[in-house]
Write an enzyme that holds these catalytic residues in place. Sequence first.
Site, PDB file in Angstrom:
ATOM      1  N   ASN A 116       0.826  -1.211   0.000  1.00  0.00           N
ATOM      2  CA  ASN A 116       0.000   0.000   0.000  1.00  0.00           C
ATOM      3  C   ASN A 116       0.859   1.258   0.000  1.00  0.00           C
ATOM      4  O   ASN A 116       0.436   2.307  -0.453  1.00  0.00           O
ATOM      5  CB  ASN A 116      -0.897  -0.003   1.247  1.00  0.00           C
ATOM      6  N   ARG A 174      -8.476   5.517   1.461  1.00  0.00           N
ATOM      7  CA  ARG A 174      -7.780   4.864   0.337  1.00  0.00           C
ATOM      8  C   ARG A 174      -6.733   5.762  -0.333  1.00  0.00           C
ATOM      9  O   ARG A 174      -5.779   5.237  -0.925  1.00  0.00           O
ATOM     10  CB  ARG A 174      -8.791   4.423  -0.727  1.00  0.00           C
ATOM     11  N   ASP A 183       1.926   6.921   0.272  1.00  0.00           N
ATOM     12  CA  ASP A 183       0.857   6.098  -0.271  1.00  0.00           C
ATOM     13  C   ASP A 183       1.025   5.871  -1.772  1.00  0.00           C
ATOM     14  O   ASP A 183       0.962   6.820  -2.565  1.00  0.00           O
ATOM     15  CB  ASP A 183      -0.478   6.809   0.009  1.00  0.00           C
ATOM     16  N   ARG A 211      -0.620 -12.417   2.749  1.00  0.00           N
ATOM     17  CA  ARG A 211      -1.438 -11.508   3.551  1.00  0.00           C
ATOM     18  C   ARG A 211      -1.263 -10.148   2.898  1.00  0.00           C
ATOM     19  O   ARG A 211      -0.122  -9.717   2.668  1.00  0.00           O
ATOM     20  CB  ARG A 211      -0.930 -11.437   4.997  1.00  0.00           C
ATOM     21  N   ASP A 213      -1.230  -6.531   3.437  1.00  0.00           N
ATOM     22  CA  ASP A 213      -1.212  -5.553   4.523  1.00  0.00           C
ATOM     23  C   ASP A 213      -1.988  -4.297   4.128  1.00  0.00           C
ATOM     24  O   ASP A 213      -1.937  -3.857   2.980  1.00  0.00           O
ATOM     25  CB  ASP A 213       0.255  -5.175   4.811  1.00  0.00           C
ATOM     26  N   HIS A 217      -6.812   0.198   2.931  1.00  0.00           N
ATOM     27  CA  HIS A 217      -6.308   1.477   2.440  1.00  0.00           C
ATOM     28  C   HIS A 217      -6.046   1.459   0.943  1.00  0.00           C
ATOM     29  O   HIS A 217      -5.428   2.376   0.407  1.00  0.00           O
ATOM     30  CB  HIS A 217      -5.062   1.866   3.246  1.00  0.00           C
ATOM     31  N   GLU A 249      -5.885  -7.758   4.947  1.00  0.00           N
ATOM     32  CA  GLU A 249      -6.060  -7.142   6.263  1.00  0.00           C
ATOM     33  C   GLU A 249      -7.040  -5.984   6.150  1.00  0.00           C
ATOM     34  O   GLU A 249      -6.682  -4.873   5.744  1.00  0.00           O
ATOM     35  CB  GLU A 249      -4.723  -6.625   6.815  1.00  0.00           C
ATOM     36  N   ASN A 314      -3.252 -10.689  17.038  1.00  0.00           N
ATOM     37  CA  ASN A 314      -2.249 -10.602  15.978  1.00  0.00           C
ATOM     38  C   ASN A 314      -1.101  -9.724  16.445  1.00  0.00           C
ATOM     39  O   ASN A 314      -1.090  -9.255  17.589  1.00  0.00           O
ATOM     40  CB  ASN A 314      -2.871 -10.136  14.649  1.00  0.00           C
ATOM     41  N   ARG A 353      -5.603 -18.939  12.303  1.00  0.00           N
ATOM     42  CA  ARG A 353      -4.183 -18.585  12.366  1.00  0.00           C
ATOM     43  C   ARG A 353      -3.772 -18.488  13.840  1.00  0.00           C
ATOM     44  O   ARG A 353      -4.396 -17.762  14.610  1.00  0.00           O
ATOM     45  CB  ARG A 353      -3.928 -17.239  11.682  1.00  0.00           C
TER      46      ARG A 353
HETATM   47  C1  AAO Z   1       5.138   3.942  12.577  1.00  0.00           C
HETATM   48  C2  AAO Z   1       4.926   4.856  13.769  1.00  0.00           C
HETATM   49  C3  AAO Z   1       4.061   6.040  13.382  1.00  0.00           C
HETATM   50  C4  AAO Z   1       4.685   6.775  12.214  1.00  0.00           C
HETATM   51  C5  AAO Z   1       4.902   5.804  11.058  1.00  0.00           C
HETATM   52  C6  AAO Z   1       5.602   6.440   9.874  1.00  0.00           C
HETATM   53  O1  AAO Z   1       4.314   4.137  14.825  1.00  0.00           O
HETATM   54  O2  AAO Z   1       3.941   6.911  14.489  1.00  0.00           O
HETATM   55  O3  AAO Z   1       3.834   7.813  11.778  1.00  0.00           O
HETATM   56  O4  AAO Z   1       5.698   4.688  11.520  1.00  0.00           O
HETATM   57  O5  AAO Z   1       6.851   6.885  10.270  1.00  0.00           O
HETATM   58  C7  AAO Z   1       2.887  -0.754  11.779  1.00  0.00           C
HETATM   59  C8  AAO Z   1       2.707  -0.054  13.130  1.00  0.00           C
HETATM   60  C9  AAO Z   1       2.682   1.437  12.999  1.00  0.00           C
HETATM   61  C10 AAO Z   1       3.909   1.914  12.246  1.00  0.00           C
HETATM   62  C11 AAO Z   1       3.846   1.270  10.869  1.00  0.00           C
HETATM   63  C12 AAO Z   1       4.998   1.700   9.967  1.00  0.00           C
HETATM   64  O6  AAO Z   1       1.500  -0.510  13.718  1.00  0.00           O
HETATM   65  O7  AAO Z   1       2.700   1.995  14.311  1.00  0.00           O
HETATM   66  O8  AAO Z   1       3.899   3.331  12.157  1.00  0.00           O
HETATM   67  O9  AAO Z   1       3.937  -0.159  11.042  1.00  0.00           O
HETATM   68  O10 AAO Z   1       6.200   1.436  10.559  1.00  0.00           O
HETATM   69  C13 AAO Z   1      -4.814   0.883  10.847  1.00  0.00           C
HETATM   70  C14 AAO Z   1      -4.779   0.191   9.486  1.00  0.00           C
HETATM   71  C15 AAO Z   1      -4.162  -1.187   9.522  1.00  0.00           C
HETATM   72  C16 AAO Z   1      -2.827  -1.195  10.276  1.00  0.00           C
HETATM   73  C17 AAO Z   1      -3.102  -0.639  11.661  1.00  0.00           C
HETATM   74  C18 AAO Z   1      -1.847  -0.591  12.513  1.00  0.00           C
HETATM   75  O11 AAO Z   1      -6.100   0.121   8.962  1.00  0.00           O
HETATM   76  O12 AAO Z   1      -3.925  -1.571   8.184  1.00  0.00           O
HETATM   77  O13 AAO Z   1      -3.595   0.706  11.536  1.00  0.00           O
HETATM   78  N1  AAO Z   1      -2.230  -2.541  10.322  1.00  0.00           N
HETATM   79  C19 AAO Z   1      -1.177  -2.912   9.343  1.00  0.00           C
HETATM   80  C20 AAO Z   1      -0.072  -3.734   9.987  1.00  0.00           C
HETATM   81  C21 AAO Z   1       0.723  -2.877  10.935  1.00  0.00           C
HETATM   82  C22 AAO Z   1       1.420  -1.776  10.155  1.00  0.00           C
HETATM   83  C23 AAO Z   1       0.651  -1.287   9.001  1.00  0.00           C
HETATM   84  C24 AAO Z   1      -0.577  -1.790   8.639  1.00  0.00           C
HETATM   85  C25 AAO Z   1       1.309  -0.328   8.120  1.00  0.00           C
HETATM   86  O14 AAO Z   1      -0.614  -4.872  10.585  1.00  0.00           O
HETATM   87  O15 AAO Z   1       1.644  -3.622  11.677  1.00  0.00           O
HETATM   88  O16 AAO Z   1       1.681  -0.648  11.033  1.00  0.00           O
HETATM   89  O17 AAO Z   1       2.042  -1.108   7.168  1.00  0.00           O
HETATM   90  C26 AAO Z   1      -9.164   2.230  13.454  1.00  0.00           C
HETATM   91  C27 AAO Z   1      -9.314   1.742  12.050  1.00  0.00           C
HETATM   92  C28 AAO Z   1      -8.232   0.770  11.665  1.00  0.00           C
HETATM   93  C29 AAO Z   1      -6.868   1.346  11.977  1.00  0.00           C
HETATM   94  C30 AAO Z   1      -6.834   1.672  13.488  1.00  0.00           C
HETATM   95  C31 AAO Z   1      -5.491   2.202  13.937  1.00  0.00           C
HETATM   96  O18 AAO Z   1      -9.487   1.160  14.362  1.00  0.00           O
HETATM   97  O19 AAO Z   1     -10.560   1.108  11.900  1.00  0.00           O
HETATM   98  O20 AAO Z   1      -8.321   0.520  10.278  1.00  0.00           O
HETATM   99  O21 AAO Z   1      -5.866   0.373  11.664  1.00  0.00           O
HETATM  100  O22 AAO Z   1      -7.853   2.643  13.735  1.00  0.00           O
HETATM  101  O23 AAO Z   1      -5.223   3.401  13.286  1.00  0.00           O
HETATM  102  C32 AAO Z   1     -11.643   0.933  17.920  1.00  0.00           C
HETATM  103  C33 AAO Z   1     -12.387   1.025  16.598  1.00  0.00           C
HETATM  104  C34 AAO Z   1     -11.471   0.608  15.463  1.00  0.00           C
HETATM  105  C35 AAO Z   1     -10.297   1.510  15.464  1.00  0.00           C
HETATM  106  C36 AAO Z   1      -9.631   1.299  16.792  1.00  0.00           C
HETATM  107  C37 AAO Z   1      -8.373   2.091  16.944  1.00  0.00           C
HETATM  108  O24 AAO Z   1     -11.319  -0.431  18.230  1.00  0.00           O
HETATM  109  O25 AAO Z   1     -13.502   0.171  16.638  1.00  0.00           O
HETATM  110  O26 AAO Z   1     -12.112   0.675  14.234  1.00  0.00           O
HETATM  111  O27 AAO Z   1     -10.501   1.673  17.847  1.00  0.00           O
HETATM  112  O28 AAO Z   1      -8.677   3.460  16.912  1.00  0.00           O
END
Ligand code: AAO
Length: 513
Positions: A116, A174, A183, A211, A213, A217, A249, A314, A353
């Site tokens: 992405n 997106r 992006d 998977r 990732d 988005h 994901e 996870n 998983r």
């Molecule tokens: C790091 C730093 C950041 C910095 C960035 C760039 O932490 O501060 O800005 O580098 O320098 C992983 C880490 C991130 C890391 C990133 C890159 O988790 O911390 O950032 O690597 O190094 C969203 C996405 C989902 C993503 C998830 C973490 O939709 O795709 O965030 N997961 C995957 C991977 C993950 C990885 C990435 C993607 C990026 O598994 O390991 O990030 O490649 C809502 C939304 C979700 C959203 C969450 C969190 O969720 O619905 O879609 O996930 O927010 O933003 C309730 C709600 C629920 C909500 C949740 C949290 O439960 O019901 O909907 O609250 O608010």
Amino acid sequence: MQILLLLLAAAGLCWGQYNPNTVPKRTSIVHLFEWRWQDIAEECERYLAPNGFGGVQVSPPNENIVITNPNRPWWERYQPISYKICTRSGNEEQFKDMVKRCNNVGVRIYVDAVVNHMCGAAGGSGTHSTCGSHFNAGNRDFPAVPYSGWDFNDGKCHTGSGEIERYDDIYQVRDCRLSGLLDLALEKDYVRSKVAEYMNHLIDIGVAGFRIDAAKHMWPGDIRAFLDKLHDLNTQWFSAGTKPFIYQEVIDLGGEPIKGSEYFGNGRVTEFKYGAKLGTVLRKWNGEKMAYLKNWGEGWGFVPSDRALVFVDNHDNQRGHGAGGSSILTFWDARLYKMAVGFMLAHPYGLTRVMSSYRWPRNFQNGKDVNDWVGPPSNSDGSTKAVTINPDTTCGNDWVCEHRWRQIRNMVIFRNVVDGEPFSNWWDNGSNQVAFGRGNKGFIIFNNDNWNMNVNVQTGLPAGTYCDVISGQKENNKCTGKQVFVSGDGKANFQINTDAEDPFIAIHVDAKL
Ligand code: AAO
């Protein structure tokens, strides 16, 4: 018009890759989070194949940014610099060796594909990347792919910050940056081709699927466009015409406009409600009780079983990233966690998983773990530590290896034994004592109430003496743990006290004396 729709539907049905391409009767996969390729190769041979694991999700294998503040966080691997196979887990030779050795013992490899985005916009410029490739995040320049300014969505995103500011606007989600990550413009055929080239390289090596990732988005049609460019799997291990397994994901807990179902045409989706709800039930929060699990699955508003990839935790939500919240159960809550994983593996819903983690110095301050970034066990030079195996078969060097816990490993085997059998003989006490079977092949019973349980229930199993595979297992035609006697009418007596090490019992026909 109708004919066109029919044709499109048919194409979707033929294409969408929902099957994990595992060998028959190997029904679960395990995420060996941050493991080195050479350790995974050995684990396939010495443990996963002999215990019936179907496959391994590996951490992203492509070159990523090296982050030193904080010092080498696990999440640097979600910031690609190029598609060279070159990370802390190993180089391309080691990756190929792993894929070959795992496939040769019938264990599949699934790659976590981060397509992405590239690294963060503030990633700077230089050669601080795992293979030393030069990049300049400020100029959007990634010559080792190559990508340049034209290949990113900066112009397409309409928020002031260039970031995703709210999840109720599907265009932001997106077209804008997720956590500052550059992006990619996946509407461009060039970008789609580069992504497909990377994935095809892995397919040709012998991986069985991906998977995807951050699929939420990307536009489902853009994902479809690069998937359409993928090769069939390597015929050294797969029959001709086999498509890669795809699981996307998509975090859909309800309450946002983007739905997991939009992605069914491409493959399966991660069902995040599963772990969030199961954790809530086992913790008995919000008035939940196990008796309510009678209609677990679609009855709880989950996606259809054959579209779901499910898990208790996870790599994100075990440390407060991603979504699911505080209800998520992890190895840190071992007793409840084993029950949750046991329930998941016994229940027919979804493709399961298992998580396999490393220990980190958790440190909660004001409810947040300030060490949620800590990377895998590593040496002073930053290299990842080997997974060592202790005499008692557990892992050393701070690798948790949940998949080697007796209860979890034996339930992976249980799921293989009962594969294809219906959900049957549900019993509950109206509270937190529940049981169910899988046809005439297996049966499981839980006591999550805080009083002792002593019941006679219908198991559906043939008469005989069975070994409980939670407190022990069958070895040399003896039980190392509890025994269960099923009488001619299929009934058995179960006693589970509140002080039991694990308050559940599972039996299956392969563990019958
Ligand atoms: C790091 C730093 C950041 C910095 C960035 C760039 O932490 O501060 O800005 O580098 O320098 C992983 C880490 C991130 C890391 C990133 C890159 O988790 O911390 O950032 O690597 O190094 C969203 C996405 C989902 C993503 C998830 C973490 O939709 O795709 O965030 N997961 C995957 C991977 C993950 C990885 C990435 C993607 C990026 O598994 O390991 O990030 O490649 C809502 C939304 C979700 C959203 C969450 C969190 O969720 O619905 O879609 O996930 O927010 O933003 C309730 C709600 C629920 C909500 C949740 C949290 O439960 O019901 O909907 O609250 O608010």
